[in-house]
Design a protein around this motif. Structure first.
Motif, PDB file in Angstrom:
ATOM      1  N   ALA A 174       0.796  -1.641  -0.072  1.00 18.32           N
ATOM      2  CA  ALA A 174       0.102  -0.256  -0.252  1.00 18.32           C
ATOM      3  C   ALA A 174       0.447   1.966   0.177  1.00 18.32           C
ATOM      4  N   VAL A 175       1.814   1.191   0.267  1.00 21.90           N
ATOM      5  CA  VAL A 175       3.187   2.401   0.930  1.00 21.90           C
ATOM      6  C   VAL A 175       3.686   1.939   0.097  1.00 21.90           C
ATOM      7  N   PRO A 176       4.283   3.319  -1.347  1.00 27.61           N
ATOM      8  CA  PRO A 176       5.130   2.628  -2.047  1.00 27.61           C
ATOM      9  C   PRO A 176       6.851   3.659  -1.315  1.00 27.61           C
ATOM     10  N   ARG A 177       7.033   3.338  -2.227  1.00 25.70           N
ATOM     11  CA  ARG A 177       9.122   3.559  -1.367  1.00 25.70           C
ATOM     12  C   ARG A 177       9.560   5.001  -2.066  1.00 25.70           C
ATOM     13  N   SER A 178       8.162   5.618  -2.741  1.00 27.36           N
ATOM     14  CA  SER A 178       8.312   7.729  -2.697  1.00 27.36           C
ATOM     15  C   SER A 178       7.599   7.786  -1.781  1.00 27.36           C
ATOM     16  N   ALA A 179       6.875   7.401  -1.020  1.00 26.82           N
ATOM     17  CA  ALA A 179       5.978   7.461   0.884  1.00 26.82           C
ATOM     18  C   ALA A 179       6.944   7.755   1.566  1.00 26.82           C
ATOM     19  N   TRP A 180       7.919   6.786   1.876  1.00 27.10           N
ATOM     20  CA  TRP A 180       8.651   6.592   2.933  1.00 27.10           C
ATOM     21  C   TRP A 180       9.963   7.607   2.282  1.00 27.10           C
ATOM     22  N   ALA A 181      10.301   7.862   1.449  1.00 28.81           N
ATOM     23  CA  ALA A 181      10.805   8.942   0.402  1.00 28.81           C
ATOM     24  C   ALA A 181      10.383  10.662   1.241  1.00 28.81           C
ATOM     25  N   LEU A 182       9.705  10.778   0.464  1.00 31.98           N
ATOM     26  CA  LEU A 182       8.472  11.383   1.241  1.00 31.98           C
ATOM     27  C   LEU A 182       8.669  12.282   2.243  1.00 31.98           C
ATOM     28  N   LEU A 183       7.911  10.808   3.506  1.00 30.60           N
ATOM     29  CA  LEU A 183       8.468  11.036   4.625  1.00 30.60           C
ATOM     30  C   LEU A 183       9.625  11.512   5.529  1.00 30.60           C
ATOM     31  N   VAL A 184      11.160  10.973   4.529  1.00 29.71           N
ATOM     32  CA  VAL A 184      12.245  11.137   5.577  1.00 29.71           C
ATOM     33  C   VAL A 184      12.939  12.952   4.291  1.00 29.71           C
ATOM     34  N   ALA A 185      11.645  13.006   3.168  1.00 28.49           N
ATOM     35  CA  ALA A 185      12.671  14.582   2.191  1.00 28.49           C
ATOM     36  C   ALA A 185      11.406  15.411   3.236  1.00 28.49           C
ATOM     37  N   ASN A 186      10.585  14.996   4.185  1.00 27.50           N
ATOM     38  CA  ASN A 186       9.988  15.947   4.864  1.00 27.50           C
ATOM     39  C   ASN A 186      10.224  16.451   6.752  1.00 27.50           C
ATOM     40  N   LEU A 187      11.013  15.483   7.164  1.00 23.73           N
ATOM     41  CA  LEU A 187      11.957  15.546   8.027  1.00 23.73           C
ATOM     42  C   LEU A 187      13.139  16.572   8.363  1.00 23.73           C
ATOM     43  N   PHE A 188      13.454  16.167   6.996  1.00 20.99           N
ATOM     44  CA  PHE A 188      14.142  17.401   6.990  1.00 20.99           C
ATOM     45  C   PHE A 188      13.589  19.042   7.346  1.00 20.99           C
ATOM     46  N   TRP A 189      12.510  18.915   6.584  1.00 24.35           N
ATOM     47  CA  TRP A 189      12.042  20.681   6.789  1.00 24.35           C
ATOM     48  C   TRP A 189      11.641  20.580   8.538  1.00 24.35           C
ATOM     49  N   VAL A 190      10.501  19.788   9.373  1.00 25.74           N
ATOM     50  CA  VAL A 190      11.236  19.724  10.360  1.00 25.74           C
ATOM     51  C   VAL A 190      12.289  19.846  11.625  1.00 25.74           C
ATOM     52  N   LEU A 191      13.102  19.722  11.110  1.00 23.61           N
ATOM     53  CA  LEU A 191      14.527  19.689  11.399  1.00 23.61           C
ATOM     54  C   LEU A 191      14.908  21.098  11.156  1.00 23.61           C
ATOM     55  N   ALA A 192      14.320  21.941  10.309  1.00 21.57           N
ATOM     56  CA  ALA A 192      14.358  22.892   9.794  1.00 21.57           C
ATOM     57  C   ALA A 192      13.884  23.577  10.825  1.00 21.57           C
ATOM     58  N   TYR A 193      12.408  23.939  11.086  1.00 24.05           N
ATOM     59  CA  TYR A 193      11.803  24.889  11.565  1.00 24.05           C
ATOM     60  C   TYR A 193      11.261  25.062  13.116  1.00 24.05           C
ATOM     61  N   ASP A 194      11.989  23.130  13.014  1.00 29.81           N
ATOM     62  CA  ASP A 194      12.351  23.291  14.910  1.00 29.81           C
ATOM     63  C   ASP A 194      13.466  23.717  15.609  1.00 29.81           C
ATOM     64  N   THR A 195      13.967  23.578  14.663  1.00 26.73           N
ATOM     65  CA  THR A 195      15.425  24.245  15.264  1.00 26.73           C
ATOM     66  C   THR A 195      15.623  25.401  15.616  1.00 26.73           C
ATOM     67  N   GLU A 196      14.279  26.001  14.121  1.00 24.71           N
ATOM     68  CA  GLU A 196      14.742  27.778  14.553  1.00 24.71           C
ATOM     69  C   GLU A 196      13.665  28.088  15.861  1.00 24.71           C
ATOM     70  N   TYR A 197      12.991  27.014  16.242  1.00 27.39           N
ATOM     71  CA  TYR A 197      12.287  26.934  17.419  1.00 27.39           C
ATOM     72  C   TYR A 197      13.274  26.360  19.345  1.00 27.39           C
ATOM     73  N   ALA A 198      13.577  26.047  18.279  1.00 25.38           N
ATOM     74  CA  ALA A 198      15.205  25.899  19.798  1.00 25.38           C
ATOM     75  C   ALA A 198      16.070  27.421  19.757  1.00 25.38           C
ATOM     76  N   MET A 199      16.292  27.780  18.516  1.00 28.71           N
ATOM     77  CA  MET A 199      16.973  29.059  18.577  1.00 28.71           C
ATOM     78  C   MET A 199      16.122  30.047  19.638  1.00 28.71           C
ATOM     79  N   VAL A 200      14.998  29.688  20.070  1.00 25.76           N
ATOM     80  CA  VAL A 200      14.668  30.507  20.555  1.00 25.76           C
ATOM     81  C   VAL A 200      14.837  30.402  22.419  1.00 25.76           C
ATOM     82  N   ASP A 201      14.630  28.933  22.604  1.00 25.25           N
ATOM     83  CA  ASP A 201      14.841  28.616  24.182  1.00 25.25           C
ATOM     84  C   ASP A 201      16.464  28.303  24.663  1.00 25.25           C
ATOM     85  N   ARG A 202      17.309  28.255  23.770  1.00 26.03           N
ATOM     86  CA  ARG A 202      18.394  28.080  23.939  1.00 26.03           C
ATOM     87  C   ARG A 202      18.850  28.310  24.958  1.00 26.03           C
TER      88      ARG A 202
END
Length: 300
Positions: A174-202
């Motif tokens: 049901a879940v093609p490799r492209s879907a898992w690849a999108l998950l990994v790719a999206n993980l980097f967006w979360v790393l970007a914006y949550d690092t910005e968030y973490a910079m607030v409270d560093r």
């Protein structure tokens, strides 16, 4: 007695960050973009309602768990000291009960989909429960959050394409490799914006001993955020093209990239106000990509 009811309701709404929709929008846009990709267009009102409501419910449940796990840390951070659990206005038992009810409601929605998606929901719940404790042992806990915030992507593909068998083989089908690849790719967006968030409270996080990506990256924090954004955008562009998307999708990515460039101007001096503003504006990055995806598939 009647005055006490809205008072508790107000506390519970504060607990789940009801007044700050940016949090669940960060989960919603990549999930819906994946849903449109999986369905090759409009996925139908049922799946749209399931994933929209489910996203809001699970993000709210996650807030309950997070506030319980972080209650002893949050009291040392000015921005979080007045959260309901930390301040004692809502008990640990109450918060966990609210979280459990919300998670059960979300699970009820998942039950209306199919077997592979239901199985995936257990993995999604496990990662959601794991994240609040990851910051104690993992140097970049934002990566764990990235998995949690991106798990709607394979679930969207599973719901749109899945079958009826209760097995790992059914999930793989049901879940093609492209879907898992999108998950990994999206993980980097979360790393970007949550690092910005973490910079607030560093500064506060350094004092209380919490591990965050902002602390781990140190003076390379801004460069790291921009690199994460770059990987995210490049990977989504590559995967979108592989899935048959074209110019409207790339236009959405270009709009997202323009916003990322603006975010750099906000975070380059590392001010708390600028970093927090960049974090809160990130849902527009996700919306631009979602809009490009919908436009692309609608114009075929």
């Amino acid at each position: 007695m009647s005055a006490a009811v809205p008072s508790r309701l107000s506390l519970y709404l504060n607990l789940i960050r009801w007044d700050r929709p940016a949090g669940w929008l960060l989960l919603l846009w990549p999930t819906l973009a994946a849903l449109w990709m999986a369905a090759d267009g409009f996925p139908g009102w049922h799946l749209l309602a399931v994933f929209t409501a489910g996203t809001v419910l699970m993000r709210s449940a996650g807030c309950c768990v997070n506030d319980v796990a972080d209650r002893d840390f949050d009291k040392h951070v000015k921005r979080t000291a007045q959260r309901p659990v930390t301040s004692g206005a809502v008990s640990v038992k109450e918060a966990l009960t609210v979280g459990a009810v919300l998670a059960l409601l979300a699970f009820g929605l998942v039950l209306t989909t199919n077997a592979p998606t239901i199985l995936l929901s257990f993995a999604a719940l496990a990662v959601t429960l794991l994240y609040p404790y990851a910051k104690r042992v993992v140097n970049m806990p934002q990566a764990v959050l990235g998995v949690a915030f991106s798990f709607g992507i394979p679930m969207a593909f599973s719901a749109a394409l899945g079958g009826s068998e209760w097995s790992l083989a059914a999930i793989n089908a049901a879940v093609p490799r492209s879907a898992w690849a999108l998950l990994v790719a999206n993980l980097f967006w979360v790393l970007a914006y949550d690092t910005e968030y973490a910079m607030v409270d560093r500064d506060d996080d350094l004092k209380i001993g919490i591990k965050t990506s902002a602390i781990t990256l140190g003076r390379f924090d801004v460069a790291g955020v921009m690199a994460f954004y770059g990987i995210f955008l490049a990977a989504w562009a590559f995967l979108g093209l592989r899935l048959g998307l074209g110019k409207p999708f790339l236009t959405g990515l270009a709009v997202a990239a323009a916003q990322v460039a603006w975010h750099y101007t906000l975070i380059r001096d590392r001010s708390r106000e600028g970093c927090f503003r960049a974090f809160r504006a990130n849902h527009w990055v996700g919306f631009a990509i979602f809009a490009g995806t919908v436009a692309d598939l609608s114009l075929r």
